[in-house]
Design a protein around this motif. Structure first.
Motif, PDB file in Angstrom:
ATOM      1  N   VAL A 123       0.865  -1.182   0.000  1.00 44.41           N
ATOM      2  CA  VAL A 123       0.000   0.000   0.000  1.00 44.41           C
ATOM      3  C   VAL A 123       0.903   1.234   0.000  1.00 44.41           C
ATOM      4  O   VAL A 123       1.533   1.545   1.011  1.00 44.41           O
ATOM      5  N   SER A 124       0.978   1.905  -1.127  1.00 39.80           N
ATOM      6  CA  SER A 124       1.900   3.039  -1.255  1.00 39.80           C
ATOM      7  C   SER A 124       1.209   4.359  -0.921  1.00 39.80           C
ATOM      8  O   SER A 124       0.112   4.630  -1.415  1.00 39.80           O
ATOM      9  N   PRO A 125       1.853   5.200  -0.107  1.00 39.36           N
ATOM     10  CA  PRO A 125       1.284   6.503   0.208  1.00 39.36           C
ATOM     11  C   PRO A 125       1.814   7.611  -0.698  1.00 39.36           C
ATOM     12  O   PRO A 125       2.931   7.522  -1.220  1.00 39.36           O
ATOM     13  N   THR A 126       1.007   8.640  -0.856  1.00 40.79           N
ATOM     14  CA  THR A 126       1.472   9.919  -1.379  1.00 40.79           C
ATOM     15  C   THR A 126       1.164  10.969  -0.313  1.00 40.79           C
ATOM     16  O   THR A 126      -0.003  11.197   0.020  1.00 40.79           O
ATOM     17  N   ILE A 127       2.205  11.552   0.222  1.00 41.74           N
ATOM     18  CA  ILE A 127       2.102  12.530   1.294  1.00 41.74           C
ATOM     19  C   ILE A 127       2.210  13.920   0.685  1.00 41.74           C
ATOM     20  O   ILE A 127       3.230  14.251   0.064  1.00 41.74           O
ATOM     21  N   VAL A 128       1.172  14.732   0.828  1.00 45.88           N
ATOM     22  CA  VAL A 128       1.163  16.098   0.295  1.00 45.88           C
ATOM     23  C   VAL A 128       1.375  17.057   1.460  1.00 45.88           C
ATOM     24  O   VAL A 128       0.498  17.203   2.324  1.00 45.88           O
ATOM     25  N   VAL A 129       2.538  17.694   1.499  1.00 42.90           N
ATOM     26  CA  VAL A 129       2.882  18.603   2.588  1.00 42.90           C
ATOM     27  C   VAL A 129       2.228  19.954   2.309  1.00 42.90           C
ATOM     28  O   VAL A 129       2.354  20.494   1.205  1.00 42.90           O
ATOM     29  N   PRO A 130       1.528  20.532   3.284  1.00 41.36           N
ATOM     30  CA  PRO A 130       0.819  21.792   3.022  1.00 41.36           C
ATOM     31  C   PRO A 130       1.777  22.942   2.730  1.00 41.36           C
ATOM     32  O   PRO A 130       2.904  22.986   3.233  1.00 41.36           O
ATOM     33  N   LEU A 142       5.719  18.451  -2.233  1.00 39.86           N
ATOM     34  CA  LEU A 142       5.765  19.693  -1.462  1.00 39.86           C
ATOM     35  C   LEU A 142       6.378  20.802  -2.289  1.00 39.86           C
ATOM     36  O   LEU A 142       7.189  20.557  -3.197  1.00 39.86           O
ATOM     37  N   HIS A 143       5.985  22.027  -1.971  1.00 36.28           N
ATOM     38  CA  HIS A 143       6.496  23.208  -2.652  1.00 36.28           C
ATOM     39  C   HIS A 143       7.969  23.397  -2.297  1.00 36.28           C
ATOM     40  O   HIS A 143       8.363  23.180  -1.143  1.00 36.28           O
ATOM     41  N   PRO A 144       8.806  23.782  -3.252  1.00 34.47           N
ATOM     42  CA  PRO A 144      10.226  24.004  -2.935  1.00 34.47           C
ATOM     43  C   PRO A 144      10.436  24.986  -1.782  1.00 34.47           C
ATOM     44  O   PRO A 144      11.365  24.827  -0.980  1.00 34.47           O
ATOM     45  N   ARG A 145       9.582  25.976  -1.690  1.00 34.85           N
ATOM     46  CA  ARG A 145       9.706  26.940  -0.593  1.00 34.85           C
ATOM     47  C   ARG A 145       9.448  26.260   0.750  1.00 34.85           C
ATOM     48  O   ARG A 145      10.156  26.506   1.733  1.00 34.85           O
ATOM     49  N   THR A 146       8.471  25.369   0.789  1.00 38.52           N
ATOM     50  CA  THR A 146       8.195  24.623   2.019  1.00 38.52           C
ATOM     51  C   THR A 146       9.365  23.722   2.380  1.00 38.52           C
ATOM     52  O   THR A 146       9.752  23.603   3.548  1.00 38.52           O
ATOM     53  N   LYS A 147       9.948  23.091   1.380  1.00 38.44           N
ATOM     54  CA  LYS A 147      11.092  22.217   1.615  1.00 38.44           C
ATOM     55  C   LYS A 147      12.250  23.012   2.215  1.00 38.44           C
ATOM     56  O   LYS A 147      12.917  22.552   3.161  1.00 38.44           O
ATOM     57  N   ARG A 148      12.498  24.195   1.698  1.00 39.21           N
ATOM     58  CA  ARG A 148      13.587  25.020   2.247  1.00 39.21           C
ATOM     59  C   ARG A 148      13.295  25.394   3.699  1.00 39.21           C
ATOM     60  O   ARG A 148      14.189  25.390   4.543  1.00 39.21           O
TER      61      ARG A 148
END
Length: 557
Positions: A275-282, A424-430
């Motif tokens: 069961v594979s997840p896709t995690i969407v970071v806000p 996730l958005h690159p800005r969120t990752k940073r």
């Protein structure tokens, strides 16, 4: 061949034993010649392969979805042959296969090797995508490099006869598993096809003719009885299966639910899905970001109609994300608009009906289901639906809190450890900084894809593919061991893939240095059939003259 009697099986195993002696005598140069010959036969019969694949899956031959068959079929195998050839060239020259690759430290006392991009063509064709293979903890970069090559470091020391029990969903799996047994395990191979792929037997025999002629490979068809007979044959010394946990356990323990007594008396490796997840970071996304990433998630689910071992099954969202509802609206739109498929894989309708019975409030578009499920427990977390069923669940928290909770949720609640996706958005990752790296390190999955689908890891020939290591036979989860791994790396733990958050040209306009358009594996790509065919031709014979046609088709996708 629909049945395989004992005498015929005995004869095939004896032919392979003789072939093993031939294999032991072949130098690395001879093996390179065999790879080149196999590449040539595959290029010659690639069109036939794809046409048969379309017939099996009910795809119109002019559909853009045919691109899936080019890319996950001939392209994947041709890429692997090319990468394996480079590994053998290095060994023949007395070098490590990792010479020229970027080696670095990875978190948790691990080593990492950058396997994508490798060379100028990767940088052009997959611009913005990267992939690293991480070692297990405690393995240094030096040891990673010294051990690369596996059994091809001593090619005269062969590994006996192995049986490969092929998969029925992605048609490069059985050929790739066969090549891995030959070169990583130094074993000759009895390949037993999944009955779904029986129509491909004639073309597989043509493709593998250079190996078949020397007695290195034999291919058979038939049902579970044929597979069981091959597994039990005393002349077979190793088993590899790509399939379900149920099939694996039937081999290891015999029929029934008793897992206390192992009946299999030989080693087994496996790739068993999950069961594979896709995690969407806000984060704060534009309307076009929402639409594009919705297409991305739908691709992760509906590529091959969901009949993929790493098809996303559980979408994990933050209940605190202000744009959650907007994203779900974009997801529903993309889900409903995706091209209709033939449910060719056996049991698909039954599994979808079972999911609907468990979730009577599910949203439905023909056979596609979208489930809204609680995070504290649901059948979608433990049962692989292997079809067009996507469950959505929510966890609370801001980006940092949510990601920590999502990692724990994936590790503890979901069955299997094959692949996990994070968007996730690159800005969120940073902004997350080192906590993002910590989260990736804590995720117990064999392939982790950030702003990409784990299917990119499958298609990257030098990447490893398999479950997170450490599962015992009694709780095998997504399997034991790895495949693909064209650098023939030892002590592998995982592959980590990164992709661009936005496609070209919007990526450049918003400050990202990536020139990849909408990828050809997207289910929304309009020119995937042409792009896929051209990519396969390029993988067989790379050359500058082929790039303009690929770029022209890809940019129209």
């Amino acid at each position: 061949m629909k049945t395989l009697d004992t005498a015929r099986l005995d004869g095939l195993v004896e032919e392979l034993r003789q072939g093993e002696r031939t294999w032991a005598r072949l130098s690395l140069g001879d093996r390179l010649d065999l790879l080149a010959a196999t590449s040539a036969t595959l290029q010659e019969h690639a069109q036939e392969w794809v046409e048969i694949a379309c017939g099996i899956k009910g795809l119109p031959t002019d559909s853009p979805l045919v691109g899936e068959e080019w890319i996950s079929g001939p392209y994947a195998v041709l890429s692997s042959i090319g990468a394996l050839s480079e590994t053998l060239e290095a060994l023949r020259a007395g070098r490590s296969p990792l010479d020229g690759f970027r080696l670095s430290a990875a978190p948790g006392d691990r080593a990492a090797v950058r396997v994508l991009p490798h060379g100028i063509f990767d940088r052009l064709l997959l611009n913005g995508f990267t992939a690293e293979v991480w070692s297990r903890p405690g393995v240094s970069a030096e040891h990673f490099a010294d051990a690369a090559g596996l059994a091809q470091r001593d090619p005269a020391k062969t590994g006996g006869v192995g049986v490969v029990l092929g998969a029925g969903n992605i048609f490069s799996i059985a050929p790739l598993d066969t090549l891995y047994e030959l070169f990583a395990g130094n074993r000759v191979v009895l390949l037993k096809l999944n009955p779904i792929t029986d129509p491909l037997l004639p073309v597989f025999e043509k493709v593998f003719a250079p190996l078949i002629d020397l007695g290195l490979v034999r291919i058979v068809t038939g049902g579970a009885d044929v597979g069981a007979a091959a597994v039990d044959h005393p002349g077979i010394g190793h088993v590899h299966i790509t399939g379900s946990v149920k099939s694996h356990d039937a081999i290891v323990f015999g029929p029934g639910e008793d897992r206390r007594t192992v009946r299999l008396d030989k080693p087994i490796t496996s790739e068993l899905g999950g069961v594979s997840p896709t995690i969407v970071v806000p984060g704060r996304w534009s309307a076009r970001d929402l639409a594009y990433q919705a297409e991305h998630v739908v691709t992760q689910k509906l590529h091959n109609n969901g009949y993929n071992c790493v098809a996303s099954q559980v979408l994990v969202l933050s209940s605190c994300w202000e744009q959650k509802d907007a994203f779900l609206a974009a997801l529903r739109k993309a889900y409903a608009a995706a091209r209709k498929r033939t449910p060719y894989y056996p049991g698909s309708d039954t599994r979808c009906e079972a999911a609907l019975a468990e979730h009577p409030d599910a949203e439905r578009w023909e056979d596609r289901l979208l489930l809204d499920v609680p995070a504290d427990g649901d059948a979608a977390f433990t049962e692989e639906y292997f079809g067009p069923v996507l469950a959505v669940t929510q966890l609370p928290g801001d980006p940092r809190q949510f990601l920590d909770r999502a990692v724990d949720f994936a590790n503890e609640k979901l069955a299997g450890t094959l692949g996990a996706n994070i968007v996730l958005h690159p800005r969120t990752k940073r902004r997350l900084g080192s906590s993002f790296t910590d989260a990736i390190t804590r995720l117990r999955y064999g392939t982790i894809a950030i702003n990409a689908w784990t299917g990119v890891g499958y298609l990257t020939a030098r990447a490893s593919w398999g479950a997170f290591p450490g599962h015992p036979l009694t709780d095998v989860q997504s399997g034991i061991g790895v495949v693909h791994n064209a650098l023939l790396l030892d002590h592998v733990e995982r592959t980590v893939v990164h992709g661009p958050f936005r496609p070209f040209p919007r990526s450049i306009a918003t400050g990202q240095l990536a020139i990849s358009p909408r990828p050809p594996w997207f289910v929304t790509n309009r020119t995937a059939r042409v792009t896929g065919r051209r990519l396969a031709a390029f993988a067989g014979r790379p050359g500058w003259s082929k790039l303009p046609g690929i770029f022209a088709s890809a940019l129209r996708g």
